[in-house]
Design a protein around this motif. Sequence first.
Motif, PDB file in Angstrom:
ATOM      1  N   SER A  79       0.852  -1.187   0.000  1.00  0.00           N
ATOM      2  CA  SER A  79       0.000   0.000   0.000  1.00  0.00           C
ATOM      3  C   SER A  79       0.888   1.238   0.000  1.00  0.00           C
ATOM      4  O   SER A  79       2.117   1.146   0.093  1.00  0.00           O
ATOM      5  CB  SER A  79      -0.942   0.008   1.213  1.00  0.00           C
ATOM      6  N   ARG A  80       0.262   2.415  -0.100  1.00  0.00           N
ATOM      7  CA  ARG A  80       1.009   3.672  -0.087  1.00  0.00           C
ATOM      8  C   ARG A  80       0.683   4.463   1.172  1.00  0.00           C
ATOM      9  O   ARG A  80      -0.475   4.593   1.554  1.00  0.00           O
ATOM     10  CB  ARG A  80       0.656   4.526  -1.316  1.00  0.00           C
ATOM     11  N   ASN A  81       1.743   4.996   1.804  1.00  0.00           N
ATOM     12  CA  ASN A  81       1.566   5.871   2.945  1.00  0.00           C
ATOM     13  C   ASN A  81       1.108   7.252   2.487  1.00  0.00           C
ATOM     14  O   ASN A  81       1.122   7.564   1.296  1.00  0.00           O
ATOM     15  CB  ASN A  81       2.875   5.979   3.731  1.00  0.00           C
ATOM     16  N   GLU A  82       0.734   8.083   3.449  1.00  0.00           N
ATOM     17  CA  GLU A  82       0.213   9.405   3.117  1.00  0.00           C
ATOM     18  C   GLU A  82       1.234  10.271   2.403  1.00  0.00           C
ATOM     19  O   GLU A  82       0.879  11.172   1.624  1.00  0.00           O
ATOM     20  CB  GLU A  82      -0.287  10.118   4.388  1.00  0.00           C
TER      21      GLU A  82
ATOM     22  N   ASN B 280       4.414   0.907   1.711  1.00  0.00           N
ATOM     23  CA  ASN B 280       4.257   0.152   2.953  1.00  0.00           C
ATOM     24  C   ASN B 280       4.015  -1.307   2.604  1.00  0.00           C
ATOM     25  O   ASN B 280       3.423  -1.623   1.564  1.00  0.00           O
ATOM     26  CB  ASN B 280       3.086   0.691   3.779  1.00  0.00           C
TER      27      ASN B 280
ATOM     28  N   GLN C 236      -0.837   0.645  10.059  1.00  0.00           N
ATOM     29  CA  GLN C 236      -0.665   1.613   8.984  1.00  0.00           C
ATOM     30  C   GLN C 236      -1.400   1.173   7.722  1.00  0.00           C
ATOM     31  O   GLN C 236      -1.947   2.002   6.990  1.00  0.00           O
ATOM     32  CB  GLN C 236       0.827   1.792   8.687  1.00  0.00           C
ATOM     33  N   THR C 237      -1.438  -0.131   7.460  1.00  0.00           N
ATOM     34  CA  THR C 237      -2.118  -0.622   6.258  1.00  0.00           C
ATOM     35  C   THR C 237      -3.600  -0.299   6.289  1.00  0.00           C
ATOM     36  O   THR C 237      -4.189   0.073   5.265  1.00  0.00           O
ATOM     37  CB  THR C 237      -1.909  -2.139   6.112  1.00  0.00           C
TER      38      THR C 237
ATOM     39  N   ASN D  39      -3.967   3.235   5.337  1.00  0.00           N
ATOM     40  CA  ASN D  39      -3.682   3.414   3.913  1.00  0.00           C
ATOM     41  C   ASN D  39      -4.828   2.938   3.034  1.00  0.00           C
ATOM     42  O   ASN D  39      -5.180   3.591   2.039  1.00  0.00           O
ATOM     43  CB  ASN D  39      -2.403   2.668   3.541  1.00  0.00           C
TER      44      ASN D  39
ATOM     45  N   ARG E  23      -7.699   5.380   3.078  1.00  0.00           N
ATOM     46  CA  ARG E  23      -7.423   6.630   2.374  1.00  0.00           C
ATOM     47  C   ARG E  23      -7.256   6.424   0.868  1.00  0.00           C
ATOM     48  O   ARG E  23      -7.848   7.136   0.056  1.00  0.00           O
ATOM     49  CB  ARG E  23      -6.156   7.265   2.951  1.00  0.00           C
ATOM     50  N   GLU E  24      -6.445   5.446   0.475  1.00  0.00           N
ATOM     51  CA  GLU E  24      -6.086   5.256  -0.928  1.00  0.00           C
ATOM     52  C   GLU E  24      -7.081   4.386  -1.693  1.00  0.00           C
ATOM     53  O   GLU E  24      -7.139   4.459  -2.930  1.00  0.00           O
ATOM     54  CB  GLU E  24      -4.695   4.634  -1.034  1.00  0.00           C
TER      55      GLU E  24
ATOM     56  N   CYS F  66      -4.726  -1.514  -3.167  1.00  0.00           N
ATOM     57  CA  CYS F  66      -3.608  -2.261  -2.608  1.00  0.00           C
ATOM     58  C   CYS F  66      -3.149  -3.297  -3.617  1.00  0.00           C
ATOM     59  O   CYS F  66      -3.775  -3.493  -4.664  1.00  0.00           O
ATOM     60  CB  CYS F  66      -4.000  -2.946  -1.300  1.00  0.00           C
TER      61      CYS F  66
ATOM     62  N   ALA G 175      -0.247   1.339  -5.470  1.00  0.00           N
ATOM     63  CA  ALA G 175       0.351   0.472  -4.454  1.00  0.00           C
ATOM     64  C   ALA G 175       1.451  -0.399  -5.072  1.00  0.00           C
ATOM     65  O   ALA G 175       1.382  -0.759  -6.255  1.00  0.00           O
ATOM     66  CB  ALA G 175      -0.724  -0.397  -3.820  1.00  0.00           C
TER      67      ALA G 175
END
Length: 212
Positions: free
Chosen positions: A21-24, A29, A52-53, A56, A59-60, A63, A119
């Motif tokens: 996934s992508r962090n902010e 990640n 954190q996942t 993510n 928000r995103e 994945c 991601a």
Amino acid sequence: MHQVAELKVLYFGTPVVLIGSRNEDGSPNLAPMSSAWWLGDRCMLGLGNSGQTTANLRRERECVLNLVPSSMVDAVDRIALLTGAPEITEFKRERGYRSERDKFGAAGLTEQPADLVRAPRVQECPIQLECEVEAIHPLEGPDLRATAFQVRVLRAHVEDELIIPGTHYVDPLRWDPLIMKFCEFFGGGENIHPSRLAEGWKMPHRLEHALG
């Protein structure tokens, strides 16, 4: 004879997935998990709310599910007690978790771009599923703060050697998934590696591991 048992853990045996996934801030990640099941081109992912996942995916809304072969157990175990979240809950801290932003580096794995989502894929994983989040379902209980994410597979990437020639099917004789069974690692039906997760969660068993 059966006995009534108030089981603490219900992980009877599920495949290990590395969720990309992508962090902010746009950084990658990577999180190992084993609460996933598929039906058609949909998959349900069960994740704790403090990770954190989870943030993510909320928000995103996308994945990559990188399916792990049993041969990659070392990489998975290296990040089993790492979290990308900057703050660690007391619950996780007691089990030995620590914060680590560079999960790919810690695991010794290679980030690979996806085609349809932002991601990351894991280059070393022979099966990679690009997904979008379709629905989010809260899971609540006295000792549970988790979320079930319903995702749809947009594109599958599979190593050539795993495809049955002339078909679009994975060869089950060649695909040996890493299985998490009661917090222990299994491949080919055998316990194949010590588990940091089992140690952190203080699982009561002590297995004779193939590697020592």
